[in-house]
Write an enzyme that holds these catalytic residues in place. Structure first.
Site, PDB file in Angstrom:
ATOM      1  N   CYS A   2       0.827  -1.200   0.000  1.00 29.41           N
ATOM      2  CA  CYS A   2       0.000   0.000   0.000  1.00 29.41           C
ATOM      3  C   CYS A   2       0.860   1.248   0.000  1.00 29.41           C
ATOM      4  CB  CYS A   2      -0.885   0.032   1.257  1.00 29.41           C
ATOM      5  SG  CYS A   2      -1.779  -1.490   1.593  1.00 29.41           S
ATOM      6  N   ASP A  96      -2.549 -10.104   7.112  1.00 27.29           N
ATOM      7  CA  ASP A  96      -1.247 -10.278   7.756  1.00 27.29           C
ATOM      8  C   ASP A  96      -0.890  -9.066   8.614  1.00 27.29           C
ATOM      9  OD1 ASP A  96      -1.039  -9.158   4.960  1.00 27.29           O
ATOM     10  OD2 ASP A  96       0.971  -8.690   5.660  1.00 27.29           O
TER      11      ASP A  96
END
EC number: 6.3.5.4
Length: 586
Positions: A2, A96
């Site tokens: 991201c 995660d």
């Protein structure tokens, strides 16, 4: 994977939501699959998401039941194992990244040492009303920040802080000198005055927007070389490498890999072939006929032996002239490494069918592959030398006298800092590269070129368990009889002999010198008149340099050309045109 950013107003200043909008827009290319926002009083976070793991419930910010929130960039590969130790029933998502939030809730910042992965994340601790920023120990993922009396702000890319109007585009002269001489910059202060890098492995804690604690996780242990014989080391390496590649393949989307003719990527493909039932897709860059070494044939043989779906991507001289302006513009933290160009094109092609690609970065640094390592281990009388003792513009009379002052200060500081404990000269050289060259050249290059296309790059060699094994090998298993990466080559010779691992290493080369020399008379006047170049060089000398470029002069021409384009885009804020010549003429 991201883009993340945040803003913390100090001393009861109010948070302007438009700042978060500008940060989000500047990082949109890093996260085409969505965006999220967190605001709590004077604290604001944003995230733009490239969905890789937990496609359905992994949107960020992620929240803990105690009110804390997290935004993260990267992947934590051992999240499956961590969930089992963290009361898996309490997890709200399959992401995660949620493991980082829960590790922190249980163990505070001490818990971050348990993470295996590439990451840069921010947590708002709602109980202590503190913000915590953390970066992975190799610096695979970058995080930049600005601190002023009024606010503290951070972002995955420095350009986002500039685009949001939080800092000026002022260039630091000492960082510019480093860039011109060695193609990258060192330390925590980046090239823009006022913008700092969170260092690899560094965690900082902020209260009211002020840093109140710093801690740094060291990835290279100082215990000295561990004695072992070749057979034992090969067995241990096979186990360590298999586990790292297996963890790096954890994904809810398909993955591919980049393959050159070198030892590192061949080793990676060999292990991926072992672990995957379906053929692996491998991308290789190829170049038009020139004097540079082309390793396509070795890559073909390795791909064939591994039953890989092998895709060759031609990088032409036309690609060089057309792609370079955009590439330079995207390198907000500049790296004058010509390997950025084929990496950019490979990423563009791979992103058509994949969101994840595995890469071989780190093999040279951890296993002693570079020729400069062999040089530092030899006495000066026998050809030994200090790493990076000479720069690109040494004995080239083009730059103004004061431009290169102090260009080696950052490198010297790293050498002094890393020369400690029981480290051999080779181990010190490796540590210096892991301190600056790796995070501030290779990994910035990989991040910017892949994320420009919404592609995630994973590096199985850059794993804490791999580093713990490889760095502590005795020197004789790293360099033997003038051959670097001896252990890795020995392993590859057994597993994949058609990779010819003991053939002389030629390195990855792009024929930029040839291409620049052929256009020197046209290019020289354009480069000489650029605002960034006029500040540092005599125009007549620049034109002469481009007209008479040999091998050494070609490197100087390349650095000036890159800097001119980088300065135009990142300092003057001008968008690139169709090709190099139109961009410089504009």
């Amino acid at each position: 994977m991201c883009g993340i950013a945040g803003y913390i107003a100090k001393d009861k200043q109010t948070l302007d939501p438009e700042i978060l909008d500008r940060l989000r827009d500047a990082l949109g290319h890093r996260g085409p699959d969505g965006d999220g926002r967190y605001v709590k009083g004077p604290i604001g976070f944003i995230q733009t998401r490239l969905a890789i793991i937990d496609l359905n419930t992994g949107d960020q910010p992620l929240y803990h039941e105690n009110g804390s929130a997290l935004v993260a960039n990267g992947e934590i590969y051992n999240y499956v194992e961590l969930r089992k130790s963290l009361c898996e029933a309490s997890f709200k998502t399959g992401s995660d990244s949620e493991t980082a939030l829960r590790v922190y809730a249980r163990d505070n910042i001490d818990g971050f040492d348990q993470l295996r992965g590439m990451y840069a994340f921010a947590i708002h601790d709602a109980i202590e009303n503190q913000v915590v920023l953390c970066r992975d120990p190799f610096g695979i993922k970058q995080l930049y920040y600005v601190e002023t009396p009024e606010f503290f702000a951070f972002a995955s890319e420095a350009q986002a802080l500039i685009a949001a109007g939080l800092v000026a585009r002022d260039v630091r002269e000492d960082a510019r000198a480093e860039l011109l001489q060695v193609q990258f910059t060192t330390g925590s202060d980046m090239i823009f005055d006022g913008i700092k890098r969170l260092l690899p492995g560094e965690t900082i804690v902020l209260n009211n927007g002020r840093i109140i604690e710093r801690r740094r996780r060291q990835i290279l242990r100082d215990t000295g070389a561990v004695g072992t014989n070749l057979e034992t080391a090969l067995t241990d390496w096979d186990r360590v490498f298999e586990e790292s590649v297996r963890l790096h393949q954890r994904s809810d989307v398909d993955y591919s890999m980049f393959l050159s003719g070198g030892v590192d990527s061949a080793s990676l493909l060999g292990m991926m072939h072992r672990l995957n039932e379906r053929p692996v897709t491998a991308y290789t860059a190829a170049f038009e006929a020139s004097s540079v070494h082309d390793e396509r044939q070795i890559a073909r043989e390795v791909a064939k032996a591994c039953n890989a779906n092998h895709i060759e991507i031609m990088f032409s001289e036309d690609d060089f002239w057309t792609l370079l302006p955009d590439v330079a513009a995207r390198m907000d933290d500049p790296v004058a490494d010509y390997a950025v160009l084929p990496t950019y094109k490979l990423a563009n092609e791979a992103a058509r069918d994949f969101k994840v690609v595995l890469c071989g970065e780190g093999g040279d640094e951890l296993f002693g592959g570079y020729g400069r390592y062999r040089s530092v281990t030899r006495p000066l009388l026998l050809g030994g030398r200090v790493m990076r003792s000479k720069g690109t513009f040494d004995k080239i009379d083009v730059l103004r006298p004061s431009v290169l002052e102090g260009w080696r200060d950052g490198i010297a500081a790293s050498e002094s800092r890393e020369n400690r404990g029981k480290r051999s000269r080779l181990a010190v050289a490796q540590a210096v590269d892991c301190s600056d060259w790796l995070p501030n050249d290779l990994l910035i290059k990989l991040d910017r070129m892949l994320m420009a296309h919404g592609l995630e790059g994973r590096t199985p060699f850059l794993d804490p368990m791999v580093a713990d094994f490889a760095y502590q090998l005795p020197d004789r298993l790293k360099v033997r009889k003038g051959v670097g990466k001896f252990l890795l080559r020995s392993w590859l010779e057994r597993c994949l002999p058609m990779a010819h691992p003991f053939a002389k290493k030629r390195g990855f080369t792009v024929p930029v010198g040839e291409w620049i020399a052929a256009k020197g008379k046209r290019l020289g006047p354009l480069v000489a008149q650029q605002a960034g170049v006029l500040e540092i060089a005599d125009p007549a000398a620049v034109e002469k340099l481009f007209n008479t470029a040999g091998k050494k002069e070609g490197a100087a021409c390349w650095h000036l050309l890159f800097y001119a384009l980088w300065h135009q885009a990142n300092v003057l804020g001008q968008a690139p045109e169709q090709d190099v010549f139109e961009t410089l003429a504009s």
